[in-house]
Scaffold this active site. Structure first.
Site, PDB file in Angstrom:
ATOM      1  CG  ASP A   9      -0.305   0.120   2.547  1.00 38.72           C
ATOM      2  OD1 ASP A   9       0.932   0.274   2.615  1.00 38.72           O
ATOM      3  OD2 ASP A   9      -1.028   0.074   3.560  1.00 38.72           O
ATOM      4  CB  CYS A  59       4.656 -14.752  -9.012  1.00 44.34           C
ATOM      5  SG  CYS A  59       3.321 -14.016  -8.083  1.00 44.34           S
ATOM      6  N   GLY A  60       5.751 -16.746  -7.048  1.00 46.19           N
ATOM      7  CA  GLY A  60       5.893 -17.246  -5.698  1.00 46.19           C
ATOM      8  C   GLY A  60       7.357 -17.491  -5.396  1.00 46.19           C
ATOM      9  N   GLY A  62       5.990 -14.572  -2.357  1.00 48.11           N
ATOM     10  CA  GLY A  62       5.561 -13.186  -2.453  1.00 48.11           C
ATOM     11  C   GLY A  62       6.056 -12.362  -1.286  1.00 48.11           C
ATOM     12  CB  VAL A  63       7.854  -9.465  -0.682  1.00 45.50           C
ATOM     13  CG1 VAL A  63       8.143  -8.440   0.411  1.00 45.50           C
ATOM     14  CG2 VAL A  63       8.942 -10.536  -0.728  1.00 45.50           C
ATOM     15  CG  HIS A  98       8.785 -24.159  13.001  1.00 49.12           C
ATOM     16  ND1 HIS A  98       8.708 -23.860  14.342  1.00 49.12           N
ATOM     17  CD2 HIS A  98      10.020 -24.721  12.830  1.00 49.12           C
ATOM     18  CE1 HIS A  98       9.826 -24.235  14.954  1.00 49.12           C
ATOM     19  NE2 HIS A  98      10.637 -24.751  14.051  1.00 49.12           N
ATOM     20  CG  ASN A  99       4.315 -21.500  10.438  1.00 51.88           C
ATOM     21  OD1 ASN A  99       4.134 -22.476  11.143  1.00 51.88           O
ATOM     22  ND2 ASN A  99       4.397 -20.284  10.937  1.00 51.88           N
ATOM     23  NE  ARG A 109       1.929   4.298   8.180  1.00 56.98           N
ATOM     24  CZ  ARG A 109       1.900   5.487   7.591  1.00 56.98           C
ATOM     25  NH1 ARG A 109       2.831   6.372   7.849  1.00 56.98           N
ATOM     26  NH2 ARG A 109       0.934   5.778   6.741  1.00 56.98           N
ATOM     27  NE  ARG A 132       8.155 -29.975  16.332  1.00 50.28           N
ATOM     28  CZ  ARG A 132       9.357 -29.421  16.218  1.00 50.28           C
ATOM     29  NH1 ARG A 132      10.334 -30.113  15.648  1.00 50.28           N
ATOM     30  NH2 ARG A 132       9.586 -28.208  16.662  1.00 50.28           N
ATOM     31  NE  ARG A 136       2.633 -29.086  15.024  1.00 51.86           N
ATOM     32  CZ  ARG A 136       3.778 -29.037  15.653  1.00 51.86           C
ATOM     33  NH1 ARG A 136       4.718 -28.210  15.240  1.00 51.86           N
ATOM     34  NH2 ARG A 136       3.991 -29.777  16.701  1.00 51.86           N
TER      35      ARG A 136
END
Length: 143
Positions: A9, A59-60, A62-63, A98-99, A109, A132, A136
């Protein structure tokens, strides 16, 4: 290599431009979904196209950079893919490890260039640990 998708933004515009330069210097191709100035805008107009492009495989990773942390929720709701709001390099590392986060979200900001570089280094150089954590991840519904 897929292009790294970028979105911000108005509050994240300056940091997004820094990130774009960093990625280019490191050899990562980029696709910039906007915004393209510091003029006030709605983050969803740029976060949604980024999330949809990742979902479509265009794409990938991402930021996304916004005033605070609102892009994370928007991207997860649009694509169903895990992402994380990165405030420091340790969070970036753990989000990948982990994710299996595929979208890095930074609050524009609150992150300076020095910290952004540390976060980017960790995010792009850390891998998913699996094990592990895999069970998840499999519980997250992906569209």
């Amino acid at each position: 290599m897929k292009k790294v998708g970028l979105a911000s933004d108005h509050a994240g515009f300056e940091l997004k431009e820094f990130v774009k330069t960093w990625l280019t210097e490191k050899g990562y191709p980029c696709k910039d979904f906007g915004t393209y100035s510091t003029e006030s805008c709605d983050y969803a107009d740029y976060a949604h196209p980024l999330a949809l492009a990742i979902e479509a495989g265009e794409c990938g990773p991402g930021v996304a950079i916004a005033e605070a942390v609102k892009d994370q929720h928007d991207i997860e709701q649009t694509s169903g893919y895990p992402c994380g709001t990165m405030l420091d390099s340790e969070i970036a590392h753990l989000s990948r490890q982990h994710n299996d986060a595929n979208v890095l979200v930074m609050p524009g900001r609150f992150i300076d260039h020095e910290m952004a570089e540390k976060i980017l280094d960790e995010f792009f150089n850390s891998g998913f640990e699996g094990g592990r954590h895999q069970k998840r991840i499999e519980k997250i519904p992906v569209k």
